[in-house]
Design a protein around this motif. Structure first.
Motif, mmCIF file in Angstrom:
data_model
loop_
_atom_site.group_PDB
_atom_site.id
_atom_site.type_symbol
_atom_site.label_atom_id
_atom_site.label_comp_id
_atom_site.label_asym_id
_atom_site.label_seq_id
_atom_site.Cartn_x
_atom_site.Cartn_y
_atom_site.Cartn_z
ATOM 1 N N LEU A 1 18.090 -24.512 64.525
ATOM 2 C CA LEU A 1 19.116 -25.138 64.316
ATOM 3 C C LEU A 1 20.144 -24.065 64.102
ATOM 4 O O LEU A 1 20.373 -23.589 64.175
ATOM 5 N N GLY A 2 21.714 -25.268 64.352
ATOM 6 C CA GLY A 2 22.976 -24.489 64.419
ATOM 7 C C GLY A 2 23.118 -24.325 65.449
ATOM 8 O O GLY A 2 22.934 -24.136 66.717
ATOM 9 N N ASP A 3 23.730 -22.993 65.526
ATOM 10 C CA ASP A 3 24.460 -22.071 67.328
ATOM 11 C C ASP A 3 23.078 -21.396 67.579
ATOM 12 O O ASP A 3 23.224 -22.142 68.390
ATOM 13 N N ALA A 4 21.494 -21.421 67.059
ATOM 14 C CA ALA A 4 21.100 -20.929 68.010
ATOM 15 C C ALA A 4 20.653 -22.313 68.511
ATOM 16 O O ALA A 4 19.940 -21.710 69.642
ATOM 17 N N ALA A 5 20.620 -23.057 68.237
ATOM 18 C CA ALA A 5 20.052 -24.523 68.669
ATOM 19 C C ALA A 5 21.230 -25.250 69.922
ATOM 20 O O ALA A 5 21.016 -25.087 70.852
ATOM 21 N N GLY B 1 8.336 -6.542 56.462
ATOM 22 C CA GLY B 1 6.602 -6.826 55.361
ATOM 23 C C GLY B 1 6.029 -7.362 56.268
ATOM 24 O O GLY B 1 5.585 -7.406 57.435
ATOM 25 N N ALA B 2 4.818 -7.626 55.213
ATOM 26 C CA ALA B 2 3.285 -8.327 55.733
ATOM 27 C C ALA B 2 3.223 -9.407 56.614
ATOM 28 O O ALA B 2 4.134 -10.499 55.996
ATOM 29 N N PRO B 3 2.470 -9.623 57.098
ATOM 30 C CA PRO B 3 2.423 -10.414 58.226
ATOM 31 C C PRO B 3 1.756 -12.328 56.862
ATOM 32 O O PRO B 3 1.849 -11.414 56.158
ATOM 33 N N ARG B 4 2.174 -12.975 57.078
ATOM 34 C CA ARG B 4 2.628 -14.634 56.772
ATOM 35 C C ARG B 4 2.791 -15.052 57.552
ATOM 36 O O ARG B 4 2.500 -15.400 58.645
ATOM 37 N N THR B 5 1.784 -16.422 57.046
ATOM 38 C CA THR B 5 1.941 -17.942 57.614
ATOM 39 C C THR B 5 2.348 -18.503 56.859
ATOM 40 O O THR B 5 1.936 -18.754 55.904
ATOM 41 N N PHE B 6 3.396 -19.433 57.610
ATOM 42 C CA PHE B 6 3.743 -20.741 57.199
ATOM 43 C C PHE B 6 3.656 -21.901 58.144
ATOM 44 O O PHE B 6 3.510 -21.668 59.181
ATOM 45 N N ASP B 7 4.039 -23.000 58.071
ATOM 46 C CA ASP B 7 3.446 -24.390 58.239
ATOM 47 C C ASP B 7 4.369 -24.669 59.872
ATOM 48 O O ASP B 7 4.157 -25.243 60.349
ATOM 49 N N LEU B 8 5.968 -24.336 59.419
ATOM 50 C CA LEU B 8 7.070 -24.595 59.786
ATOM 51 C C LEU B 8 8.049 -23.177 59.544
ATOM 52 O O LEU B 8 8.115 -22.217 58.874
ATOM 53 N N VAL B 9 8.136 -23.173 61.222
ATOM 54 C CA VAL B 9 9.293 -21.397 60.806
ATOM 55 C C VAL B 9 11.036 -22.157 61.713
ATOM 56 O O VAL B 9 10.613 -23.208 62.654
ATOM 57 N N VAL B 10 12.206 -22.242 60.979
ATOM 58 C CA VAL B 10 13.205 -22.305 61.907
ATOM 59 C C VAL B 10 13.815 -20.802 62.317
ATOM 60 O O VAL B 10 14.281 -20.356 61.934
ATOM 61 N N GLY B 11 14.524 -21.543 63.828
ATOM 62 C CA GLY B 11 15.594 -20.517 63.794
ATOM 63 C C GLY B 11 17.207 -20.496 63.888
ATOM 64 O O GLY B 11 18.020 -21.806 64.407
ATOM 65 N N ALA B 12 17.332 -19.836 62.273
ATOM 66 C CA ALA B 12 18.786 -20.573 62.422
ATOM 67 C C ALA B 12 19.722 -19.250 62.239
ATOM 68 O O ALA B 12 20.174 -18.650 61.220
ATOM 69 N N ASP B 13 19.053 -18.547 62.606
ATOM 70 C CA ASP B 13 19.568 -17.377 63.799
ATOM 71 C C ASP B 13 21.143 -17.153 64.644
ATOM 72 O O ASP B 13 20.503 -15.795 65.203
ATOM 73 N N GLY B 14 21.657 -17.882 64.295
ATOM 74 C CA GLY B 14 22.874 -17.518 65.893
ATOM 75 C C GLY B 14 22.666 -17.837 66.783
ATOM 76 O O GLY B 14 21.808 -18.032 67.845
ATOM 77 N N ILE B 15 23.435 -17.421 67.881
ATOM 78 C CA ILE B 15 24.291 -17.534 69.108
ATOM 79 C C ILE B 15 22.735 -16.957 70.221
ATOM 80 O O ILE B 15 22.309 -16.835 70.849
ATOM 81 N N ALA C 1 20.806 -15.917 56.914
ATOM 82 C CA ALA C 1 20.778 -16.643 55.702
ATOM 83 C C ALA C 1 22.337 -16.560 56.228
ATOM 84 O O ALA C 1 23.657 -16.275 55.118
ATOM 85 N N SER C 2 23.294 -17.482 56.796
ATOM 86 C CA SER C 2 24.466 -17.433 57.241
ATOM 87 C C SER C 2 24.705 -19.168 56.839
ATOM 88 O O SER C 2 24.870 -19.299 55.562
ATOM 89 N N ILE C 3 25.467 -19.426 57.540
ATOM 90 C CA ILE C 3 25.804 -21.359 57.108
ATOM 91 C C ILE C 3 24.188 -22.432 57.500
ATOM 92 O O ILE C 3 23.011 -23.107 56.199
ATOM 93 N N ALA C 4 23.911 -22.543 58.840
ATOM 94 C CA ALA C 4 22.940 -23.171 58.804
ATOM 95 C C ALA C 4 21.144 -23.090 57.866
ATOM 96 O O ALA C 4 20.616 -24.368 56.965
#
Ligand SMILES: Cc1cc2nc3c(=O)[nH]c(=O)nc-3n(C[C@H](O)[C@H](O)[C@H](O)COP(=O)(O)OP(=O)(O)OC[C@H]3O[C@@H](n4cnc5c(N)ncnc54)[C@H](O)[C@@H]3O)c2cc1C
Length: 388
Positions: free
Chosen positions: A276-280, A141-155, A11-14
């Motif tokens: 996404l962002g620096d992670a990419a 948190g408890a396990p959950r299922t998502f359709d998509l996951v995005v890594g916007a967690d930096g370098i 939860a920074s910019i990207a």
């Protein structure tokens, strides 16, 4: 896309920029952030050229970013006696619009908190990509299922490590380290160099900003006391005001220490997980990261909408578009520029700042990189964003 669930890590910019566009196009968005709350302040980041401005404008935040902007201040490069050697103009370090990273993150958070779920103080611990979605477990948190996951967690992306493999396969150390800190010193906006070492005080990046050349060091990224000892060793024997700064290190506040590194991924997506962002494509202090993050968020959300939720097509299109635009991050290394290795190189770097024509040429080149993309007008996004 009404039922498409997306988990964004970071939860920074990207992350919040993507959350903004995805929630506008009907996705159910969850953002998980490792920090216990939004991190305020931080270094100044900047936007250059009309493409970055257009991305902010389409999000409806350009005027607010302008209102909160910092920057525009020149930095004086001094010798060991504090005498002026050269001046680094504000437009060189601060682009067209400069804003504190934390202020920009807060602005994006304000625009998304009602429509998105934010979970602070947690982190993904495993990702299992299945035909029906990504099964995600968390530290708290408890396990959950998502359709998509995005890594916007930096370098140092956690999602990239879990889905693409270890950081050592994706991040190249560029031979320098940097630190941001508040050392409680009276400022100005000055910078001092000795070969392989730089100290800047009172500039837009931080009250104290240090860069030094080094072999790769072995340390824990979260061990602040160890970071202080590394800095004390690296800056021992340096002139100007540095002995006073080193003496203040034990009481340093807001110390952030990291390597100057470049992300080198051969792909941005794997299955239902995308970076996404620096992670990419991060390149520490490369100067383009924030613009790339907001433009990338717009393109990723736009391609997902254009593909009607077909993530394979969307991720492929996003990568085709972004990889070319982000190629600038594959080239530069700010370390040797900020902390040149020899006195001769320090003099050459300072000389550039005395030549207006060279500076103008360098600014034109950065502008060209920053505008080297044609932003599609994705109706599912812009139709919504321009509605009254
Ligand atoms: C000193 C300095 C100066 C800079 N100057 C400029 C500049 O002038 N211009 C410019 O364009 N860019 C600049 N940058 C780069 C800019 O800050 C980044 O490119 C930009 O913030 C990219 O945003 P991001 O959201 O991709 O990543 P980041 O801003 O790095 O954010 C990543 C987020 O992920 C979170 N996170 C990390 N791990 C986890 C986890 N396990 N789980 C959940 N969340 C996690 C972090 O807490 C953080 O909130 C500078 C960077 C530094 C360090």
């Amino acid at each position: 896309m009404k039922n498409t669930t997306v988990l964004i890590s970071g939860a920074s910019i990207a992350g919040p920029a993507l959350a903004y566009w995805l929630s506008r196009s009907g996705h159910a968005v969850t953002v998980v952030e490792r920090a216990p709350a939004l991190r305020p302040g931080g270094q100044a980041v900047d936007f250059k050229g009309e493409t970055h401005r257009a991305a902010l404008e389409r999000m409806g935040i350009l005027s607010e970013v302008r209102r909160r902007q910092t920057g525009g201040t020149d930095q004086t490069i001094v010798d060991a006696d504090g005498r002026r050697l050269a001046v680094m103009p504000g437009e060189f370090t601060g682009g067209d619009i400069e804003i504190l990273r934390g202020d920009l993150a807060a602005l994006l958070y304000e625009r998304t908190e009602e429509d998105c779920e934010y979970v602070f103080d947690d982190s993904v611990t495993s990702l299992t990509d299945t035909a029906g979605g990504v099964r995600v477990t968390f530290e708290r948190g408890a396990p959950r299922t998502f359709d998509l996951v995005v890594g916007a967690d930096g370098i140092h992306s956690n999602v990239r490590r879990l889905a693409f493999g270890p950081e050592s396969d994706h991040v190249r150390f560029l031979g320098h380290y940097y630190a941001l800190a508040d050392l409680g010193t009276a400022s100005g906006n000055v910078m001092y160099n000795e070969p392989g070492r730089m100290v800047a005080l009172g500039g837009p990046k931080s009250p104290a900003f240090l860069v030094f050349a080094s072999e790769r060091l072995d340390y824990d990224r979260y061990d602040v006391e160890r970071h202080k000892r590394i800095l004390a060793d690296a800056y021992r024997g340096m002139g100007w005001r540095v002995p006073e700064l080193v003496a203040r290190l034990p009481e340093a506040r807001d110390l952030h220490f990291d390597s100057i590194s470049r992300v080198e991924t051969d792909r941005y997506a794997r299955g239902r997980v995308v970076l996404l962002g620096d992670a990419a494509h991060g390149n520490t202090l490369g100067g383009f990261g924030t613009g790339l993050a907001v433009v990338g968020a717009y393109v990723l959300a736009g391609e997902l909408a254009a593909a009607g939720g077909d993530h394979r097509t969307a991720f492929r299109r996003y990568e085709e578009i972004l990889r070319g635009y982000a190629r600038v991050t594959r080239k530069g290394n700010a370390g040797p520029f900020l902390a040149p290795a020899t006195w001769r190189r320090i003099r050459m770097r300072n000389w550039i700042f005395k030549r207006r024509f060279l500076l103008r040429a360098m600014l034109r080149i950065t502008d060209r990189f920053a505008t080297d993309i044609r932003l599609e007008d994705y109706p599912a996004l812009t139709g919504a964003s321009t509605a009254p």
